[in-house]
Design a protein around this motif. Structure first.
Motif, PDB file in Angstrom:
ATOM      1  N   TYR A  50      -5.100  -2.712  -0.787  1.00 48.47           N
ATOM      2  CA  TYR A  50      -6.000  -2.666  -1.867  1.00 48.47           C
ATOM      3  C   TYR A  50      -6.456  -1.345  -2.238  1.00 48.47           C
ATOM      4  O   TYR A  50      -6.303  -0.919  -3.577  1.00 48.47           O
ATOM      5  CB  TYR A  50      -7.044  -3.579  -1.858  1.00 48.47           C
ATOM      6  N   LEU A  51      -6.811  -0.402  -1.459  1.00 48.23           N
ATOM      7  CA  LEU A  51      -7.399   1.037  -1.695  1.00 48.23           C
ATOM      8  C   LEU A  51      -6.051   1.697  -2.182  1.00 48.23           C
ATOM      9  O   LEU A  51      -6.227   2.779  -2.829  1.00 48.23           O
ATOM     10  CB  LEU A  51      -7.907   1.576  -0.700  1.00 48.23           C
ATOM     11  N   MET A  52      -4.965   1.440  -1.546  1.00 48.61           N
ATOM     12  CA  MET A  52      -3.836   2.285  -1.972  1.00 48.61           C
ATOM     13  C   MET A  52      -3.277   2.282  -3.457  1.00 48.61           C
ATOM     14  O   MET A  52      -3.013   3.071  -3.976  1.00 48.61           O
ATOM     15  CB  MET A  52      -2.678   2.061  -1.106  1.00 48.61           C
ATOM     16  N   ALA A  53      -3.458   0.610  -3.697  1.00 47.34           N
ATOM     17  CA  ALA A  53      -3.156   0.451  -5.215  1.00 47.34           C
ATOM     18  C   ALA A  53      -4.119   0.982  -6.011  1.00 47.34           C
ATOM     19  O   ALA A  53      -3.717   1.559  -7.209  1.00 47.34           O
ATOM     20  CB  ALA A  53      -2.934  -0.890  -5.101  1.00 47.34           C
ATOM     21  N   ARG A  54      -5.560   1.099  -5.793  1.00 51.40           N
ATOM     22  CA  ARG A  54      -6.246   1.748  -6.710  1.00 51.40           C
ATOM     23  C   ARG A  54      -6.064   3.254  -6.766  1.00 51.40           C
ATOM     24  O   ARG A  54      -6.378   3.857  -7.999  1.00 51.40           O
ATOM     25  CB  ARG A  54      -7.629   1.534  -6.248  1.00 51.40           C
ATOM     26  N   ALA A  55      -5.822   3.804  -5.637  1.00 55.46           N
ATOM     27  CA  ALA A  55      -5.431   5.251  -5.504  1.00 55.46           C
ATOM     28  C   ALA A  55      -4.189   5.507  -6.729  1.00 55.46           C
ATOM     29  O   ALA A  55      -4.265   6.634  -7.300  1.00 55.46           O
ATOM     30  CB  ALA A  55      -5.103   5.903  -4.266  1.00 55.46           C
ATOM     31  N   ASP A  64      -5.430  11.742 -12.132  1.00 54.34           N
ATOM     32  CA  ASP A  64      -6.729  12.147 -11.826  1.00 54.34           C
ATOM     33  C   ASP A  64      -6.779  12.232 -10.246  1.00 54.34           C
ATOM     34  O   ASP A  64      -6.876  11.594  -9.462  1.00 54.34           O
ATOM     35  CB  ASP A  64      -7.616  10.874 -12.197  1.00 54.34           C
ATOM     36  N   MET A  65      -6.744  13.566  -9.953  1.00 58.38           N
ATOM     37  CA  MET A  65      -7.001  13.928  -8.642  1.00 58.38           C
ATOM     38  C   MET A  65      -7.992  13.731  -7.896  1.00 58.38           C
ATOM     39  O   MET A  65      -8.356  13.312  -6.798  1.00 58.38           O
ATOM     40  CB  MET A  65      -6.627  15.506  -8.390  1.00 58.38           C
ATOM     41  N   GLY A  66      -9.341  13.510  -8.570  1.00 58.29           N
ATOM     42  CA  GLY A  66     -10.684  13.190  -8.234  1.00 58.29           C
ATOM     43  C   GLY A  66     -10.518  11.975  -7.909  1.00 58.29           C
ATOM     44  O   GLY A  66     -11.223  11.641  -6.607  1.00 58.29           O
ATOM     45  N   ALA A  67      -9.982  11.029  -8.593  1.00 56.30           N
ATOM     46  CA  ALA A  67      -9.814   9.720  -8.164  1.00 56.30           C
ATOM     47  C   ALA A  67      -9.212   9.382  -6.950  1.00 56.30           C
ATOM     48  O   ALA A  67      -9.358   8.502  -6.197  1.00 56.30           O
ATOM     49  CB  ALA A  67      -9.302   8.720  -9.405  1.00 56.30           C
ATOM     50  N   VAL A  68      -7.996  10.035  -7.028  1.00 58.13           N
ATOM     51  CA  VAL A  68      -7.128  10.044  -5.621  1.00 58.13           C
ATOM     52  C   VAL A  68      -7.988  10.526  -4.441  1.00 58.13           C
ATOM     53  O   VAL A  68      -7.783   9.870  -3.504  1.00 58.13           O
ATOM     54  CB  VAL A  68      -6.026  11.169  -5.870  1.00 58.13           C
ATOM     55  N   ALA A  69      -8.646  11.627  -4.559  1.00 55.91           N
ATOM     56  CA  ALA A  69      -9.686  12.221  -3.382  1.00 55.91           C
ATOM     57  C   ALA A  69     -10.557  10.917  -3.054  1.00 55.91           C
ATOM     58  O   ALA A  69     -10.757  10.805  -1.682  1.00 55.91           O
ATOM     59  CB  ALA A  69     -10.272  13.325  -3.726  1.00 55.91           C
TER      60      ALA A  69
END
Length: 592
Positions: A50-55, A64-69
């Motif tokens: 789930y967290l990987m999908a959101r990233a 959006d690299m901030g969201a990735v981080a």
């Protein structure tokens, strides 16, 4: 975890499944904690896709690299926390398993003590050893279902809910497909139980043979029977090996299907999710999460299959434990008190009357007749024996055991120091068949033993002519001894058994061939000292040795289990040809 001295509780003996459930209910808090840790740990494993999908959808897709981080940081935090949960889950389930292991051991040992002398008549030694060594381990391992098993169910439900939000069709396939996989493995688990039951049975037989070999190898060598026993052992080993192969074959299919079927299912679901992703109906992140969810479901399914496998084996072993716990000791129908003063034992079947305060010998044409008579006199076999005019089976069994001790020349010697082996009080329980209470325990005083109170170990060793045994050992009485005292010779073991019986200081001592393995000089010393040490108390010996018979007060000569003649040793030599022939033969063998 259960303390060494804690009461293990009353086990549920209604069946294998109920016994396993009883083990769970004995530690509800720990089992609940294991289920909680297992559930949260497995659900957080599902959080990773789930967290990987959101990233992907909120970070990589829009750039959006901030969201990735942020999502990557959340993924690391969840992973670290889950690692701690995994550690706690493992520690908790280890305690659950060990508690079940030790509790079962205590229950089995307690039952063995409760059965007492009737144990060997109701089950084999190999069966008890197999339960204590193998079955308790399997039973405790089966309790893993309360941790990972519960966690797998919770994770399955959580993932199903997550999949509904992505694709109801995929969710339905997953919800129906996983139970089908589990059901496909079910028949194999039933077959495994049958194979495992037969395997455990054969293992018990083989374990008994190993025990017999360990205890009687020297005798077999002397009789020339080693080859015959070796052939029988080889055949039993081959049968056990073949049955083990059958168990292994079923187990391999269970484990292969437990991993192979979920993998095939993963491929099918991924293909279903890839098509709507290609059409744009679901995002790339959702495709990744579907793959991750289903891949993660491989673990719960594997846990279910593993738990089914462990429970299947645990049920087989639990049924064996329950069958052992259902055994009942010899019924104690006695309610009357022991005689208030030294009294005679009388066996109507043989006609033998044991007068109190005398050293009496039983001489039988067939040694088994004398042994059987001793079992009746000691209430180890049904009989019409009376004690002081009262039927022995009408007297409370604990009082019979307190006053009448049967000292068998093949009685067990338990591993430990020689002091522990000799002195029952050092372990809190008698090691002979029966144990005497303190003087006056039932209202009448017995003649005071030597040295006041219970005879000291040195006095008992002296009577049994066993001082040289202690002197030859490197640490004396504190020298560790093997089980059955196998590091001693046959004659030494016999003297140790006699010394142990003397330490019990019973009102009535019934000994079976107490000097049969001794040389003539030692035998003569034991006979003279036994008479002196037991002066005024009732002592019975079964023997054909003239060196012992010469020190007795009364001799009963048995033919076909009946009294053929009674008198002193010298009277019977003069008046009874059959007795004279039997004893003279023994004398000739001693001279040789």
């Amino acid at each position: 975890m259960i303390d060494a001295y804690e009461d293990p509780g009353t086990p549920d003996r209604r069946g294998g499944a109920r016994y396993l459930w009883w083990l769970v209910t004995r530690q509800p808090g720990r089992c609940a904690a294991g289920a909680m840790f297992g559930s949260v740990w497995m659900v957080l494993l599902a959080a990773t896709p789930y967290l990987m999908a959101r990233a992907i959808d909120e970070g990589l897709g829009p750039g959006d690299m901030g969201a990735v981080a942020a999502w990557s940081g959340a993924l690391c935090a969840v992973g670290a926390f889950n690692a701690w949960l995994g550690t706690m889950r493992h520690r908790t389930m280890t305690r659950v398993r060990l508690d079940a292991n030790f509790r079962t051991v205590k229950v089995v040992v307690g039952q063995a003590v409760r059965l007492g002398s009737s144990l060997s008549r109701q089950t084999g030694a190999g069966e008890v050893v197999t339960i204590g060594v193998g079955d308790v381990q399997t039973i405790s391992q089966s309790l893993t279902v309360v941790g990972p098993g519960v966690g797998a169910v919770v994770a399955y439900l959580v993932i199903a809910v997550m999949l509904v939000s992505i694709s109801p069709a995929i969710a339905v396939v997953v919800l129906l497909g996983i139970p089908v996989i589990v059901l496909l493995v079910g028949p194999l688990l039933g077959r495994l139980q049958g194979s495992e039951t037969e395997y455990r049975g054969r293992q018990g037989v083989l374990t008994a043979r190993i025990g017999d070999l360990a205890g009687g190898l020297r005798v077999l060598g002397g009789l020339g029977g080693k080859d015959l026993v070796a052939d029988a052992f080889r055949r039993d080993s081959q049968r056990l090996r073949e049955q083990g192969y059958r168990v292994g074959a079923v187990t391999s299919w269970v484990q292969a299907l437990g991993i192979g079927l979920p993998t095939v299912f993963l491929v099918a679901v991924t293909w279903m999710a890839a098509r709507p992703a290609a059409r744009g109906d679901i995002t790339v992140g959702q495709l990744v999460s579907v793959y991750g969810f289903v891949a993660m479901l491989v673990r719960p399914v594997s846990f279910w299959v593993e738990c089914g496998y462990q429970i299947s084996r645990g049920l087989v072993c639990a049924r064996r434990v329950v069958a052992f716990l259902r055994l009942e000791p010899m019924a104690d129908t006695g309610t009357r008190d022991a005689p208030s003063e030294p009294s005679a034992l009388y066996d109507p079947e043989s006609g033998v009357r044991i007068r109190p305060g005398r050293l009496t010998a039983l001489v039988a044409e067939h040694p088994a007749d004398a042994t059987t008579l001793v079992d009746r006199l000691g209430r180890y076999a049904p009989s019409d024996v009376t004690w002081g005019g009262t039927r022995l089976d009408e007297i409370a069994l604990n009082q019979v055991r307190a006053h009448i001790v049967v000292a068998d020349h093949e009685s067990d010697l338990f591993a430990g120091t020689l002091r522990d082996m000799l002195d029952p009080s050092s372990r809190g329980a008698g090691l002979c068949r029966g144990a005497a209470p303190p003087r006056g325990a039932t209202g009448h005083e017995r003649p005071a033993p030597a040295h006041g109170g219970q005879p000291a170990i040195p006095a008992a060793l002296h009577t049994a002519a066993a001082e040289d045994i202690v002197q030859a050992l490197p640490q004396g009485l504190d020298t560790p001894m093997d089980a059955q005292a196998r590091n001693l010779s046959g004659g030494q073991r016999q003297r140790i058994r006699l010394a142990r019986a003397l330490l019990a200081d019973p009102e009535i001592l019934l000994t079976v061939e107490p000097t049969s393995a001794l040389d003539a000089h030692t035998e003569a010393n034991v006979a003279a000292r036994l008479r002196e040490a037991r002066e005024g108390r009732t002592t019975v010996v079964t023997t054909t040795s003239p060196l012992v018979l010469d020190h007795t007060d009364t001799v009963h000569f048995l033919r076909d289990g009946k009294v053929a003649a009674t008198g002193t040793h010298h009277e019977l030599l003069d008046t009874t040809p059959g007795y004279r022939a039997l004893v003279a033969r023994d004398t000739e063998e001693a001279v040789r």
